[in-house]
Design a protein around this motif. Structure first.
Motif, PDB file in Angstrom:
ATOM      1  N   PRO A   1       0.833  -1.193   0.000  1.00 28.24           N
ATOM      2  CA  PRO A   1       0.000   0.000   0.000  1.00 28.24           C
ATOM      3  C   PRO A   1       0.874   1.251   0.000  1.00 28.24           C
ATOM      4  CG  PRO A   1      -0.283  -1.294   2.051  1.00 28.24           C
ATOM      5  CD  PRO A   1       0.741  -1.981   1.236  1.00 28.24           C
ATOM      6  N   PRO A   2       0.417   2.332  -0.620  1.00 25.68           N
ATOM      7  CA  PRO A   2      -0.879   2.466  -1.286  1.00 25.68           C
ATOM      8  C   PRO A   2      -0.868   2.017  -2.745  1.00 25.68           C
ATOM      9  CG  PRO A   2       0.195   4.591  -1.157  1.00 25.68           C
ATOM     10  CD  PRO A   2       1.113   3.633  -0.488  1.00 25.68           C
ATOM     11  N   GLY A   3       0.295   2.108  -3.444  1.00 24.74           N
ATOM     12  CA  GLY A   3       0.242   1.749  -4.863  1.00 24.74           C
ATOM     13  C   GLY A   3       1.601   1.365  -5.428  1.00 24.74           C
ATOM     14  N   ASN A   4       2.403   0.663  -4.622  1.00 28.71           N
ATOM     15  CA  ASN A   4       3.754   0.298  -5.064  1.00 28.71           C
ATOM     16  C   ASN A   4       3.825  -1.198  -5.320  1.00 28.71           C
ATOM     17  OD1 ASN A   4       4.777   2.969  -4.801  1.00 28.71           O
ATOM     18  ND2 ASN A   4       4.739   2.694  -2.581  1.00 28.71           N
ATOM     19  N   MET A   5       4.243  -1.554  -6.510  1.00 31.33           N
ATOM     20  CA  MET A   5       4.264  -2.960  -6.874  1.00 31.33           C
ATOM     21  C   MET A   5       5.614  -3.389  -7.414  1.00 31.33           C
ATOM     22  SD  MET A   5       0.514  -2.921  -8.493  1.00 31.33           S
ATOM     23  CE  MET A   5       0.748  -1.140  -8.621  1.00 31.33           C
ATOM     24  N   GLN A   6       6.040  -4.539  -6.931  1.00 32.95           N
ATOM     25  CA  GLN A   6       7.197  -5.208  -7.532  1.00 32.95           C
ATOM     26  C   GLN A   6       6.646  -6.239  -8.509  1.00 32.95           C
ATOM     27  OE1 GLN A   6      10.814  -6.709  -5.231  1.00 32.95           O
ATOM     28  NE2 GLN A   6       9.613  -8.562  -5.559  1.00 32.95           N
ATOM     29  N   LEU A   7       7.249  -6.330  -9.669  1.00 36.73           N
ATOM     30  CA  LEU A   7       6.825  -7.337 -10.653  1.00 36.73           C
ATOM     31  C   LEU A   7       8.064  -8.101 -11.110  1.00 36.73           C
ATOM     32  CD1 LEU A   7       5.173  -8.807 -12.782  1.00 36.73           C
ATOM     33  CD2 LEU A   7       5.204  -6.727 -14.179  1.00 36.73           C
ATOM     34  N   VAL A   8       8.145  -9.349 -10.702  1.00 35.87           N
ATOM     35  CA  VAL A   8       9.272 -10.174 -11.121  1.00 35.87           C
ATOM     36  C   VAL A   8       8.791 -11.112 -12.223  1.00 35.87           C
ATOM     37  CG1 VAL A   8      10.930 -11.933 -10.417  1.00 35.87           C
ATOM     38  CG2 VAL A   8      10.343 -10.050  -8.851  1.00 35.87           C
ATOM     39  N   VAL A   9       9.420 -10.997 -13.381  1.00 36.35           N
ATOM     40  CA  VAL A   9       9.067 -11.875 -14.495  1.00 36.35           C
ATOM     41  C   VAL A   9      10.218 -12.845 -14.717  1.00 36.35           C
ATOM     42  CG1 VAL A   9       8.441 -12.009 -16.931  1.00 36.35           C
ATOM     43  CG2 VAL A   9       7.719 -10.031 -15.565  1.00 36.35           C
ATOM     44  N   GLY A  10       9.894 -14.127 -14.847  1.00 35.58           N
ATOM     45  CA  GLY A  10      10.938 -15.103 -15.093  1.00 35.58           C
ATOM     46  C   GLY A  10      10.514 -16.083 -16.162  1.00 35.58           C
TER      47      GLY A  10
ATOM     48  N   GLN B   1      11.007 -26.990 -17.141  1.00 31.08           N
ATOM     49  CA  GLN B   1      12.291 -26.920 -16.457  1.00 31.08           C
ATOM     50  C   GLN B   1      12.132 -26.203 -15.107  1.00 31.08           C
ATOM     51  OE1 GLN B   1      15.218 -28.259 -17.781  1.00 31.08           O
ATOM     52  NE2 GLN B   1      13.686 -29.156 -19.156  1.00 31.08           N
ATOM     53  N   PRO B   2      13.070 -26.423 -14.182  1.00 32.57           N
ATOM     54  CA  PRO B   2      12.984 -25.695 -12.908  1.00 32.57           C
ATOM     55  C   PRO B   2      13.245 -24.195 -13.109  1.00 32.57           C
ATOM     56  CG  PRO B   2      14.978 -27.075 -12.981  1.00 32.57           C
ATOM     57  CD  PRO B   2      14.176 -27.406 -14.216  1.00 32.57           C
ATOM     58  N   GLU B   3      12.640 -23.412 -12.244  1.00 28.11           N
ATOM     59  CA  GLU B   3      12.786 -21.958 -12.354  1.00 28.11           C
ATOM     60  C   GLU B   3      14.237 -21.524 -12.199  1.00 28.11           C
ATOM     61  OE1 GLU B   3      10.120 -19.628 -10.007  1.00 28.11           O
ATOM     62  OE2 GLU B   3       8.335 -20.490 -10.939  1.00 28.11           O
ATOM     63  N   ARG B   4      14.936 -22.174 -11.321  1.00 31.24           N
ATOM     64  CA  ARG B   4      16.293 -21.691 -10.982  1.00 31.24           C
ATOM     65  C   ARG B   4      17.238 -21.709 -12.170  1.00 31.24           C
ATOM     66  NH1 ARG B   4      18.887 -26.402 -10.897  1.00 31.24           N
ATOM     67  NH2 ARG B   4      17.583 -28.161 -10.241  1.00 31.24           N
ATOM     68  N   ILE B   5      16.967 -22.499 -13.196  1.00 26.70           N
ATOM     69  CA  ILE B   5      17.865 -22.461 -14.347  1.00 26.70           C
ATOM     70  C   ILE B   5      17.385 -21.473 -15.405  1.00 26.70           C
ATOM     71  CG2 ILE B   5      18.595 -24.866 -13.976  1.00 26.70           C
ATOM     72  CD1 ILE B   5      16.988 -25.514 -16.593  1.00 26.70           C
ATOM     73  N   GLY B   6      16.304 -20.794 -15.119  1.00 23.44           N
ATOM     74  CA  GLY B   6      15.786 -19.798 -16.053  1.00 23.44           C
ATOM     75  C   GLY B   6      16.385 -18.421 -15.824  1.00 23.44           C
ATOM     76  N   ARG B   7      15.765 -17.441 -16.459  1.00 25.76           N
ATOM     77  CA  ARG B   7      16.229 -16.062 -16.329  1.00 25.76           C
ATOM     78  C   ARG B   7      15.117 -15.230 -15.716  1.00 25.76           C
ATOM     79  NH1 ARG B   7      19.412 -14.528 -21.917  1.00 25.76           N
ATOM     80  NH2 ARG B   7      21.452 -15.250 -21.210  1.00 25.76           N
ATOM     81  N   GLU B   8      15.484 -14.272 -14.872  1.00 22.09           N
ATOM     82  CA  GLU B   8      14.479 -13.504 -14.146  1.00 22.09           C
ATOM     83  C   GLU B   8      14.767 -12.018 -14.297  1.00 22.09           C
ATOM     84  OE1 GLU B   8      12.309 -15.203 -10.403  1.00 22.09           O
ATOM     85  OE2 GLU B   8      13.980 -13.961  -9.737  1.00 22.09           O
ATOM     86  N   THR B   9      13.725 -11.235 -14.506  1.00 24.85           N
ATOM     87  CA  THR B   9      13.874  -9.784 -14.659  1.00 24.85           C
ATOM     88  C   THR B   9      12.980  -9.105 -13.630  1.00 24.85           C
ATOM     89  OG1 THR B   9      12.208  -9.924 -16.397  1.00 24.85           O
ATOM     90  CG2 THR B   9      14.485  -9.783 -17.114  1.00 24.85           C
ATOM     91  N   PRO B  10      13.559  -8.617 -12.539  1.00 17.10           N
ATOM     92  CA  PRO B  10      12.758  -7.951 -11.526  1.00 17.10           C
ATOM     93  C   PRO B  10      12.435  -6.513 -11.939  1.00 17.10           C
ATOM     94  CG  PRO B  10      15.042  -8.130 -10.785  1.00 17.10           C
ATOM     95  CD  PRO B  10      14.982  -8.731 -12.161  1.00 17.10           C
ATOM     96  N   GLY B  11      11.196  -6.118 -11.704  1.00 16.44           N
ATOM     97  CA  GLY B  11      10.775  -4.779 -12.093  1.00 16.44           C
ATOM     98  C   GLY B  11       9.930  -4.132 -11.013  1.00 16.44           C
ATOM     99  N   ALA B  12       9.667  -2.857 -11.203  1.00 26.30           N
ATOM    100  CA  ALA B  12       8.823  -2.129 -10.251  1.00 26.30           C
ATOM    101  C   ALA B  12       7.819  -1.279 -11.010  1.00 26.30           C
ATOM    102  CB  ALA B  12       9.688  -1.250  -9.354  1.00 26.30           C
ATOM    103  N   HIS B  13       6.631  -1.161 -10.420  1.00 25.78           N
ATOM    104  CA  HIS B  13       5.552  -0.320 -10.985  1.00 25.78           C
ATOM    105  C   HIS B  13       4.991   0.449  -9.816  1.00 25.78           C
ATOM    106  CE1 HIS B  13       5.540  -2.279 -14.971  1.00 25.78           C
ATOM    107  NE2 HIS B  13       6.091  -3.251 -14.273  1.00 25.78           N
TER     108      HIS B  13
END
Lengths: 346, 346, 346
Positions: free
Chosen positions: A224-233, A239-251
Motif C-alpha cells: 500500500p498504497p500503490g507500489n508494486m514489484q513485478l518479477v518476471v521469469g 524446467q525448474p525456475e532456478r535455471i531460467g532467467r528472471e527480470t525484476p521490475g517495479a511499478h
C-alpha cells in the motif's frame, strides 16, 4: 475518497533532483519542492512561501538557502525562514514552509505525506532490481491523467496483457495461466504462471528462447498504497525456475491528484547487461506498452466513469480480479483506519 | 433540470451506424454504443464494460460479438457477456452492459432512454419528408455546445429569421406574418403565414418565383422533448396553397449533456429532384444558416446565462413566444410528472 | 468572498469606448455593454437582451438605439426597449436591460455596480497625473487571471521591487527605506522613502540623476476596493523634495471575476514631455515590469493557493505588510457591512 497519508510515496527518480537547483512535483494535490543540500541530501518542503504564497521553485538557490522570488525572504532547506530583508527584519515564528520526511532508496526519492514523527524508513518496500551495480535497468516516468487505483488494477491483473499487449507482452497462454493470490498482512501477492508458452517475438529475443516453448512466471507484490514489484521469469517448458532467467521490475504509482498519477516503472536484467541494442529495444518496447497501450486505455476507463466512484458502479468481479480487489479493499481499510485515528487524536 | 427519459430521442442518422463496426455518441450524458447485427438491426448499449468500465467502442467486433479491449470479455449485441477468457471463465450474472430500446424510422435511429418496458415505437413522431423514395433530401448533423431548449426556441419562434438570417431565409414580411399557435395534447403547432412577400434570392430560386410576390407558410409541429417538423410552403400571392410547392423538413434536438446538443436537420423537396446544382446550393445555404448564423447566436445566448436557469432570469415574454413558451412548459410538466411517478414506484 | 458593490470601479480607459459602436467587458462577473450616445456620453447596460439573452454587443447600432441581433428588439442606451418588431409589437414593461451609473473622470470610465440611487460621483477618488493637458502619460491595460486583492498587495507593499524588478525599478536601498503607513477613514496611505539610493539605469535616466545618489519617495494611497494612486518622486540625496521631480501614477484594479482582474495603470511626468524616445522607453519598461515580472508572479501566487482563501492559509504577517493588510481588512469590513445593510433592507 481521501488519500492514505501515513505511508511512503515515490516522489521522483533520484536523478530527477538536480544538484544546486530545485525540482517540484505535485503529490496528493500538494505542490512540493525538492532540493539537495551541499552534502547531496534531498529535502522536501511545500512549494509556497508562507508569507504571500509565491512558489519557491521560482526563487534563487543561494548556497543551501532559497530566496523567495517575490519579497526576498530566505529559507533554509528545512523550510525555516533565515532572513527577512523587509522592514525591521523580524522573523515571525510561523515563517516556516511545511516540510516532509524524505528518504533515498532503490534509486528513488520517497516522501512521507503524513505525521512526520511516524515516518519510519524501515517501512519502505524492498524492491528487487533497483540496483545499478548488479543490473542493467530500463526505467521511466509517465504522467497519466487517471486515478492511481486504476493503474494498480492494471498491474495486479496481468490477464490484460493477452489483449491490450497482444503480440508484444502477452500471448494466448496467459489466459490458461495458474494464478495464485495471497495476502500477507497488508501486502498482496498475485502470482501468475503460464506453462508451455511461445513468447511474443520481443520477449523471446530478450530471454533468448529461440522460439522454444517456455514456462513464464509473473509475480506481483503490492505494497500500500500503490507500489508494486513485478518479477518476471522464464525457463524452458517444464524446467525448474532456478535455471531460467528472471527480470525484476517495479511499478510505482503516486497520486498527483485524485484524477492524475505519477507512474515510475523499471525492468532490470542481470544478463546481456552490456547489450546496447537490446537495451534500446526494451526501452522502446516498454514505451509502446505503457504509453501507447496502457495509458490510453486507463484514461478511457477513467473517463467512462463520468466522475462516479468505482464501487458505486457495482463492477463485475471475476475470479481474476482477486489480487486487485484485495489491494483496493486493504487500501480502503487503511484510509478508514487512518481517518478514525485522526478523529480520536483531536 | 433533469431530462425526460420515457420518450424517443434521435440518436443518429441511420447511415451513421456502419455495418460490422460500431458507433458511439453521448446522449443525456450517457455514452452509448450502437452496432448493427448481421441482419442489419441496430442495437444500443452503454459504452462501458461492466467489469472495469473500458469503453467497448475501443474493442473489436467478432461477428455479432464485441470483445472488450482491456481483458477480452465478449458481449453479444444485447449486452450479455458470452465469454470470459480470464481465470475460471465463470460469467457472473451481473456481467451485462445496460441496453436501450432502439428503432429505425424516418432514416433515423431512435433511442428510448427510460424504462424499456414502456418503449412504444408507435409514439415516434410522424415526420413528413424523410422518405428518400419520394423526396430529394438535404440533411445534416450539427453538434452545438448549448442547451437543447434554446435550440427548440429557435425553431418555435421563426420571427428570428428576418434578423438572424436576413437576406438568406428571412425578409421584412416575416414580422407581418399571421402566427397561429395551437396545443393538441402535448404537441404544439406554431404556424406562420407571410402574405405578399418577395422572397430572398435563394428561396426565390428554389421555389422558382422569378421575383413575384408570394404567400409563404412555415408550419412547425413540436413533439416533446425536442423534435420538430417544419413544413415550408410557397404559393403565388393570394393563390391557394394546394397549387404551391411545399418542402417538409425536420429539426430534431437531442441533449448530449445539459450544455450541449445533437442537432439533426432535414429539408425535402418533391420537385427538381435531380437538380444537382440546386441540391448543392441548398446544402451550402442551410450550412451557412445553421452553422454560421444560428449556432454562434445560440452559443452566445447560452453563455450569457452565466449558468443560471432560463426561468430564474425572468425572461420577457412576447406574443411571438407563445409556441416556444408552451413547449417549454409542457416539457417541464412532463419531466415533473415523470419524476413524481418514479417517486411513487419506489 | 463576495464583491463590494456600492463603490466606483474603473470600467475602461475613455478611449476604449468608441463613438457609434459599442464595447463590452465583464465586471464583477457581469458582462456589461458600454456605448456612447450622439452627444458622446457613455452609457452602460447588461450585455444581454432581456427577452432571450442574446448579447446586445452582437447587435447593430442604429443611431442611439441598439438592435438585438436575434429577434430585432430595439433598445435605447438607457436599456429601455423602444421597438418590438415581433407579432403585435407590444412592449412589456419588464423589457428593459439592467443599467449602471457611469462617470467619465481622469481619462477613465467609472462604473457603479451597486444601488443606483447611492451612486455619488463625488466619491470617485481624486487621482493625480491623469491630466493630459499637464502631463505626458504612459498608461496601459492588462488582463490578469488572478484575484484582484493580490494585485492590490503588490502595489501596497513595494518592498517587492528590489526582488521582482531587480535592476529595473528596485535597488538594494529599497529594503532600508522608511515606511510610513497611515489610515484615514477607509483610505490607506503607505509611503516609502529610500535615502541615498543609486537608481537603476532606466530610472536614473528618467529623472536625469547621472548616477548621483538620490532620495526617492514612493507614496501609495489606496481607495477601496482596489484603486491606488502611486506618486514617485526623486531628489538629490539630502535635498528637499520640492526641488526634485515627481511622477504621479495610478494602479487601478477591477475584478472581472473572483479569479481574474482588469488592471489599469498610468505614470505621468510634467518634464521632458515631448521626449518621444524617453516615452517609448518608459512604455517598454513598464510593460516588462508589469507583464513579464508582476503578472507571472501573481498568477503563480494565485495558483499556489489551490483555491483556498488567503486568510484561511494563515499567512505570515511582516511589518512591511502593514499597508496591504490594512487595505484587506478595510475591504473585508466594508463588504460585511454592505451585506448586513442589504439584509436589513429586506
Amino acid at each position: 475518497m481521501s488519500f492514505l497519508r501515513n505511508c511512503w510515496y515515490v516522489a521522483a527518480w533520484q536523478d530527477e533532483i538536480p544538484d544546486g537547483g530545485s525540482f517540484h512535483r505535485r503529490i496528493l494535490d500538494e505542490d512540493i519542492l525538492f532540493a539537495r543540500d551541499a552534502q547531496g541530501a534531498v529535502h522536501a518542503m511545500r512549494n509556497r512561501c508562507p508569507h504571500r504564497f509565491a512558489p519557491l521553485s521560482l526563487g534563487e538557490r543561494i548556497g543551501d538557502v532559497i530566496e523567495c522570488p517575490y519579497h526576498g525572504l530566505r529559507f533554509d532547506l528545512d523550510g525555516r525562514c533565515v532572513m527577512n530583508p523587509q522592514g525591521d527584519g523580524h522573523i515571525p515564528p510561523n515563517a516556516k514552509a511545511q516540510t516532509y520526511p524524505v528518504e533515498e532508496r532503490h534509486m528513488l526519492v520517497w516522501i512521507w505525506m503524513g505525521a512526520p514523527d511516524r515516518a519510519d524508513p524501515a517501512t519502505i518496500p524492498a524492491l528487487a532490481g533497483l540496483d545499478p551495480d548488479r543490473y542493467a535497468i530500463n526505467r521511466g516516468y509517465m504522467h497519466t491523467p487517471a486515478n492511481y487505483e486504476y493503474m494498480t488494477d492494471n498491474i495486479m491483473d496481468l490477464g490484460h496483457i493477452e489483449f491490450l499487449h497482444k503480440g508484444l507482452l502477452g500471448s494466448e497462454a496467459v489466459r490458461r495461466a495458474e494464478v495464485d493470490v495471497k495476502q500477507d498482512g497488508d501486502i498482496v501477492h498475485s502470482n501468475r504462471l503460464t506453462r508451455n508458452e511461445i513468447l511474443p517475438p520481443a520477449l523471446d529475443a530478450l530471454y533468448e528462447c529461440n522460439g522454444a516453448p517456455v514456462d513464464r512466471w509473473l509475480d506481483v507484490t503490492w505494497y500500500p498504497p500503490g507500489n508494486m514489484q513485478l518479477v518476471v521469469g522464464v525457463t524452458g517448458a517444464g524446467q525448474p525456475e532456478r535455471i531460467g532467467r528472471e527480470t525484476p521490475g517495479a511499478h510505482l504509482m503516486t497520486p498527483e491528484t485524485r484524477d492524475s498519477t505519477h507512474y515510475f516503472w523499471s525492468n532490470a536484467r542481470d544478463f546481456r547487461r552490456d547489450d546496447a541494442v537490446l537495451h534500446a529495444a526494451l526501452d522502446e518496447g516498454f514505451r509502446i506498452a505503457f504509453e501507447h497501450q496502457d495509458k490510453p486505455m486507463i484514461i478511457a476507463q477513467h473517463g467512462a466513469l463520468d466522475g462516479e466512484d468505482f464501487w458505486d458502479l457495482h463492477p463485475v468481479i471475476l475470479e481474476s480480479d482477486a489480487g486487485a480487489v484485495r489491494a483496493r479493499r486493504i487500501l480502503r481499510k487503511l484510509i478508514r483506519e487512518e481517518r478514525e485515528t485522526e478523529a480520536c487524536r483531536r
